[in-house]
Design a protein around this motif. Structure first.
Motif, mmCIF file in Angstrom:
data_model
loop_
_atom_site.group_PDB
_atom_site.id
_atom_site.type_symbol
_atom_site.label_atom_id
_atom_site.label_comp_id
_atom_site.label_asym_id
_atom_site.label_seq_id
_atom_site.Cartn_x
_atom_site.Cartn_y
_atom_site.Cartn_z
ATOM 1 N N ALA A 123 25.710 38.682 38.955
ATOM 2 C CA ALA A 123 25.805 40.032 38.391
ATOM 3 C C ALA A 123 27.201 40.614 38.560
ATOM 4 C CB ALA A 123 24.763 40.947 39.042
ATOM 5 N N GLN A 124 27.865 40.240 39.642
ATOM 6 C CA GLN A 124 29.202 40.778 39.917
ATOM 7 C C GLN A 124 30.322 39.829 39.477
ATOM 8 O OE1 GLN A 124 29.462 43.837 40.900
ATOM 9 N NE2 GLN A 124 27.245 44.062 41.169
ATOM 10 N N GLY A 125 29.974 38.674 38.964
ATOM 11 C CA GLY A 125 30.982 37.731 38.508
ATOM 12 C C GLY A 125 31.595 36.898 39.609
ATOM 13 N N PHE A 126 31.007 36.919 40.798
ATOM 14 C CA PHE A 126 31.562 36.150 41.912
ATOM 15 C C PHE A 126 31.185 34.674 41.845
ATOM 16 C CE2 PHE A 126 31.059 40.364 44.314
ATOM 17 C CZ PHE A 126 32.320 40.782 43.898
ATOM 18 N N ASP A 127 30.272 34.315 40.933
ATOM 19 C CA ASP A 127 29.883 32.915 40.820
ATOM 20 C C ASP A 127 30.887 32.110 40.002
ATOM 21 O OD1 ASP A 127 29.200 34.407 38.556
ATOM 22 O OD2 ASP A 127 27.671 32.947 37.944
ATOM 23 N N LEU A 128 31.801 32.800 39.327
ATOM 24 C CA LEU A 128 32.815 32.116 38.524
ATOM 25 C C LEU A 128 33.904 31.540 39.427
ATOM 26 C CD1 LEU A 128 33.240 34.762 35.670
ATOM 27 C CD2 LEU A 128 31.785 32.708 35.655
ATOM 28 N N LEU A 165 40.217 35.545 37.838
ATOM 29 C CA LEU A 165 41.551 36.101 37.635
ATOM 30 C C LEU A 165 41.784 36.424 36.166
ATOM 31 C CD1 LEU A 165 44.382 36.830 38.608
ATOM 32 C CD2 LEU A 165 45.005 34.398 38.396
ATOM 33 N N TRP A 166 41.366 35.540 35.284
ATOM 34 C CA TRP A 166 41.552 35.787 33.850
ATOM 35 C C TRP A 166 40.780 37.033 33.410
ATOM 36 C CZ3 TRP A 166 44.539 35.015 29.892
ATOM 37 C CH2 TRP A 166 44.054 35.254 28.607
ATOM 38 N N ASN A 167 39.537 37.135 33.848
ATOM 39 C CA ASN A 167 38.742 38.317 33.492
ATOM 40 C C ASN A 167 39.367 39.593 34.045
ATOM 41 O OD1 ASN A 167 36.874 36.700 32.166
ATOM 42 N ND2 ASN A 167 35.518 36.541 33.955
ATOM 43 N N TYR A 168 39.897 39.488 35.257
ATOM 44 C CA TYR A 168 40.535 40.644 35.881
ATOM 45 C C TYR A 168 41.760 41.088 35.092
ATOM 46 C CZ TYR A 168 43.720 42.922 39.224
ATOM 47 O OH TYR A 168 44.621 43.749 39.824
ATOM 48 N N LEU A 169 42.601 40.138 34.679
ATOM 49 C CA LEU A 169 43.804 40.485 33.923
ATOM 50 C C LEU A 169 43.463 41.066 32.559
ATOM 51 C CD1 LEU A 169 46.083 37.399 34.748
ATOM 52 C CD2 LEU A 169 46.200 39.702 35.723
ATOM 53 N N VAL A 170 42.473 40.484 31.895
ATOM 54 C CA VAL A 170 42.077 41.001 30.579
ATOM 55 C C VAL A 170 41.514 42.409 30.695
ATOM 56 C CG1 VAL A 170 40.483 40.677 28.642
ATOM 57 C CG2 VAL A 170 41.701 38.714 29.590
ATOM 58 N N ASP A 171 40.641 42.619 31.678
ATOM 59 C CA ASP A 171 40.057 43.950 31.859
ATOM 60 C C ASP A 171 41.109 44.968 32.298
ATOM 61 O OD1 ASP A 171 37.596 42.930 31.171
ATOM 62 O OD2 ASP A 171 36.919 42.648 33.243
ATOM 63 N N ALA A 172 42.033 44.544 33.174
ATOM 64 C CA ALA A 172 43.085 45.465 33.635
ATOM 65 C C ALA A 172 43.984 45.887 32.489
ATOM 66 C CB ALA A 172 43.906 44.807 34.742
ATOM 67 N N HIS A 210 43.019 46.518 29.623
ATOM 68 C CA HIS A 210 42.267 47.578 28.932
ATOM 69 C C HIS A 210 41.901 48.727 29.866
ATOM 70 C CE1 HIS A 210 41.639 43.987 26.380
ATOM 71 N NE2 HIS A 210 41.567 44.853 25.380
ATOM 72 N N LEU A 211 42.527 48.725 31.074
ATOM 73 C CA LEU A 211 42.272 49.769 32.083
ATOM 74 C C LEU A 211 40.803 49.822 32.488
ATOM 75 C CD1 LEU A 211 44.528 52.679 30.744
ATOM 76 C CD2 LEU A 211 45.096 50.875 32.392
ATOM 77 N N ASP A 212 40.175 48.660 32.499
ATOM 78 C CA ASP A 212 38.784 48.552 32.925
ATOM 79 C C ASP A 212 38.745 47.675 34.179
ATOM 80 O OD1 ASP A 212 36.083 48.364 33.262
ATOM 81 O OD2 ASP A 212 35.725 47.101 31.498
ATOM 82 N N PHE A 213 38.398 48.282 35.308
ATOM 83 C CA PHE A 213 38.397 47.555 36.570
ATOM 84 C C PHE A 213 36.991 47.302 37.097
ATOM 85 C CE2 PHE A 213 42.521 49.547 36.229
ATOM 86 C CZ PHE A 213 43.375 48.539 36.622
ATOM 87 N N GLY A 214 35.986 47.577 36.290
ATOM 88 C CA GLY A 214 34.615 47.341 36.716
ATOM 89 C C GLY A 214 34.032 48.532 37.451
ATOM 90 N N THR A 215 32.946 48.280 38.159
ATOM 91 C CA THR A 215 32.240 49.334 38.889
ATOM 92 C C THR A 215 32.293 49.073 40.385
ATOM 93 O OG1 THR A 215 30.143 48.145 38.661
ATOM 94 C CG2 THR A 215 30.678 49.785 36.977
ATOM 95 N N SER A 216 32.157 50.143 41.134
ATOM 96 C CA SER A 216 32.187 50.048 42.591
ATOM 97 C C SER A 216 30.905 49.425 43.117
ATOM 98 C CB SER A 216 32.378 51.447 43.184
ATOM 99 O OG SER A 216 32.169 51.438 44.576
ATOM 100 N N LEU A 217 31.040 48.508 44.061
ATOM 101 C CA LEU A 217 29.869 47.916 44.701
ATOM 102 C C LEU A 217 29.167 48.933 45.597
ATOM 103 C CD1 LEU A 217 31.247 44.399 45.727
ATOM 104 C CD2 LEU A 217 29.723 44.948 43.822
#
Length: 309
Positions: A53-58, A64-71, A73-80
Motif C-alpha cells: 500500500a505504501q510502495g515499500f515492496d518495490l 526512487l523513480w516514483n519519488y522523482l516523478v512525483d516530486a 509534480h510536487l506530489d510527495f504522497g501522504t503521511s504515515l
C-alpha cells in the motif's frame, strides 16, 4: 544582471538535485516503517499488504523513480502518521519557521547596525570595548546550550516565560527569538564595526566632519551606505543558517515549524513528510543564497561584470 542570475541558478540546480537524492537514501537508512507502524503480532500477510500500500515492496530504483516523478509534480504522497498529504503538512509548518526567522533577523540587523556603528565611531573607547566583548561572547555561545539554560532559568526556576508551544501572548516569542538572535547579532556587530571603521576613515567622511555634520549624519548618512555591502553578504549567510538552526530551537521549545516537523518525521520514519520538508527547506536556502548574490551584485557592479554573458 541576467547572465549573472542565470549562472547562479544553474550552479544551484546540481546541489539541489543531490539533496533530493540524499534525503531519499538517508531516510530509508532510519529503518523499515513496517516495523514501527504494525504491531509485533502482525502476520506476514499484513506486513506485505502494508508494504504494498505504501510502495515499500518495490525495489529501491523503482521507489526512487516514483519519488522523482512525483516530486516533479510536487506530489510527495501522504503521511504515515496522520494520513494527510505531505505537501499540505509542510506548507502549514513552513510559514511558522519563516515568521520566527524573519523576526529574529530583523532584530539582529537593526541592533547590530546601531551597536556596531556606535562602537566604530570611537574605536578603542569604553563603548567599543564593551560592544566588542559582548558581541564576541554572543557569537561564541552555542544556541542549544543557550536554549537549555533559558528554559532552566527563566522557565523552570523563575517561571517567567513559557518553555514550549505557540499559545499565549508575546512572552512565547522571547526564548525562541533570544536563542536564534544571539549568534547572528554577535557576528553582525563585528562585521558592522569593521566595515564602519574603514568607511569612517574615508576622505569623504572627513570632509563631512569638517563641514560640521552631526555624528548621526556622519554615521547613518555617509559611512553606513558605503559599509553595507559586506554586512549584506554576511546577513544573507546568517539568514540561511537561521533556517537550519531553527531545527534545534523548534525541537527544544516545541515550536510547530518545519524543523520540529523534520525531527518528528525522522523519529516516526515518515518518509513522505521528511522528503517534502527537506526539499522545501533546500529550495528556500538556495533561493536565499541567490537573492543575497543578486543584492550583492546590485550593490557592487564589479560582481556582475566578472560573470561572462
Amino acid at each position: 544582471m541576467f547572465p549573472f542570475l542565470r549562472k547562479r541558478m544553474i550552479s544551484s540546480a546540481i546541489p539541489l538535485f543531490c539533496v533530493v537524492l540524499g534525503v531519499f537514501f538517508l531516510a530509508r537508512m532510519t529503518g523499515n516503517p513496517v516495523d514501527l507502524y504494525l504491531p509485533l503480532s502482525a502476520t506476514a500477510e499484513q506486513r506485505a499488504e502494508f508494504s504494498a500500500a505504501q510502495g515499500f515492496d518495490l525495489s529501491i530504483p523503482a521507489q526512487l523513480w516514483n519519488y522523482l516523478v512525483d516530486a516533479a509534480h510536487l506530489d510527495f504522497g501522504t503521511s504515515l502518521r496522520t494520513g494527510q498529504p505531505a505537501t499540505e503538512m509542510v506548507l502549514d509548518a513552513f510559514p511558522v519557521t519563516l515568521q520566527l526567522a524573519g523576526v529574529t533577523m530583523l532584530l539582529a540587523i537593526t541592533g547590530a547596525v546601531v551597536v556596531g556603528s556606535l562602537a566604530a565611531y570611537r574605536p578603542n573607547s569604553p563603548v567599543d570595548r564593551i560592544a566588542s566583548l559582548l558581541s564576541m561572547t554572543a557569537a561564541s555561545i552555542p544556541d542549544f546550550w543557550f536554549a537549555i539554560m533559558g528554559v532552566l532559568v527563566f522557565g523552570v526556576s523563575l517561571g517567567w516565560l513559557p518553555t514550549s508551544g505557540t499559545l499565549g501572548g508575546p512572552e512565547i516569542w522571547v526564548l525562541p527569538i533570544a536563542t536564534l538572535l544571539i549568534r547572528p547579532f554577535g557576528v553582525l556587530v563585528q562585521v558592522v564595526r569593521g566595515s564602519m571603521v574603514t568607511a569612517l576613515s574615508a576622505p569623504y567622511v572627513k570632509i563631512a566632519r569638517s563641514k560640521g555634520a552631526t555624528p548621526q549624519r556622519v554615521i547613518f548618512g555617509h559611512a553606513l551606505r558605503n559599509a553595507v555591502t559586506p554586512v549584506l553578504t554576511v546577513a544573507g549567510d546568517l539568514a540561511v543558517s537561521l533556517v537550519n538552526g531553527a531545527v534545534i530551537v523548534e525541537t527544544i521549545f516545541g515550536w510547530p515549524g518545519i524543523g520540529k516537523l523534520m525531527i518528528d518525521s525522522i523519529l516516526q520514519r515518515d518518509f513522505a513528510v521528511l522528503q517534502a520538508a527537506v526539499l522545501l527547506t533546500a529550495v528556500t536556502i538556495f533561493a536565499l543564497n541567490i537573492l543575497v548574490d543578486v543584492c550583492h551584485a546590485l550593490a557592487d557592479p564589479r560582481v556582475r561584470q566578472a560573470v561572462p554573458a
